[in-house]
Scaffold this active site. Structure first.
Site, PDB file in Angstrom:
ATOM      1  CB  SER A   1      23.646 -33.509  20.471  1.00  0.00           C
ATOM      2  OG  SER A   1      23.424 -33.086  19.141  1.00  0.00           O
TER       3      SER A   1
ATOM      4  CE  LYS B   1      37.641 -43.777   9.797  1.00  0.00           C
ATOM      5  NZ  LYS B   1      37.142 -43.086   8.582  1.00  0.00           N
TER       6      LYS B   1
END
Length: 322
Positions: free
Chosen positions: A33, A94
């Site tokens: 992260s 996506k």
């Protein structure tokens, strides 16, 4: 054993981590992260042994075989390039990127380095969707003549939400419209005719979009997406001798209903486990074990063709992320 890393710690990253439990031979070993606190919390919650405060650190971990990129889509290009630079196979959420040019760059980079890359269009790996494709290929409904699909979310999304942020690739089209488009493309390929209209928000992203596609075969698709009202999120595939209905949510259905002329409707159920993300992970692991750099279920060509369609539609409705 396939050792997974997850890049990002949001909702979708968590769902994917939960579904890895249903994937034989999968192990979540690391998370990356932009902040250590977020990475450590995610690692504790999902059982990863290592947490990194940067994408580069995750990409450099020699004990990670493949990384799932789960950032918002405006960051997909940067994050995936970082993973490829670290020599990692990548499953990128996506849409692959915000436009065709940047998706092409990712695919060309992966190919040049001999690394596996797949867009996480989970619909293309869903067992029931694959069964529907088999039925159509076997002539269950004749030649496909019409595809109808919708994906509208209720909202309301406040002005500061990423769905309304042009710089983050906001709007309904890339987030939701990619599903109806991908279904039509999966069934009929690249259309020869494209029409689209959208209501544009004050932030200059699409709020409500309608799309009509046409093929020289005579087939058509009527598709819609939006973020100002919850639609049925269903699909219907019509052929010359029958129809297949996909109930909500059509991109991850629990059943399909086959209608044939002169016969009672037939329900085709799927024995699905988990949330559905595991099937794309299973496909990634199958491809890696076979030494492939792209998936035959989600080939690079499909990613680029759908991305080109998204670019075309955005140009027609007047949405730009530049």
């Amino acid at each position: 054993m396939t050792r997974w890393g997850i890049l990002a710690t949001g909702y979708i990253a968590g769902r994917f981590a939960e579904d890895l439990r249903f994937v034989p031979g999968a192990e979540l070993v690391a998370v990356g992260s932009r902040t250590r606190e977020s990475a450590e919390l995610f690692a504790q919650r999902h059982g990863a042994s290592r947490a990194y405060a940067s994408w580069a650190e995750l990409a450099a971990d020699p004990e990670v075989d493949v990384v799932y990129v789960a950032t918002p889509h405006a960051a997909h290009h940067e994050a995936t390039m970082a993973c490829l630079a670290g020599g990692k196979a990548v499953l990128v959420e996506k849409p692959c990127t915000l436009d065709l040019a940047s998706s092409t760059e990712l695919i060309e980079t992966a190919r040049a380095r001999g690394l596996f890359l797949m867009e996480a269009m989970w619909m293309r790996t869903n067992p029931l969707i694959l069964r529907v494709l088999e039925l159509i290929a076997d002539g269950a409904i004749g030649e496909v003549t019409h595809v109808r699909a919708d994906f509208g979310a209720a909202g309301p999304f406040p002005p500061e939400h990423r769905m309304r942020a042009r710089t983050l690739g906001g709007g309904a089209l890339l987030d939701l419209g990619i599903y109806p488009l991908s279904l039509a493309h999966l069934l009929l390929g690249v259309p020869q005719h494209v029409r689209a209209w959208a209501r544009i928000s004050p932030e200059l992203v699409d709020e409500n979009t309608g799309i009509v596609l046409g093929w020289n075969s005579g087939a058509v698709a009527t598709l819609s997406c939006g973020m100002i009202g919850a639609t049925a999120v269903t699909a219907a595939i019509t052929g010359t001798t029958g129809r297949i209905d996909l109930p909500e949510p059509f991109y991850r259905p629990a059943a399909a209903v086959l209608h044939r002329a002169g016969a009672e409707p037939e329900t085709i159920a799927a024995d699905l486990t988990g949330g559905g993300y595991q099937y794309e992970a299973i496909e990634v692991q199958r491809c890696l074990a076979a030494g492939l750099i792209e998936s035959p279920l989600v080939p690079h060509s499909a990613t680029l063709e759908v991305m080109a369609l998204l670019d075309d539609i955005r140009a027609r409705i007047g949405v730009s992320y530049a």
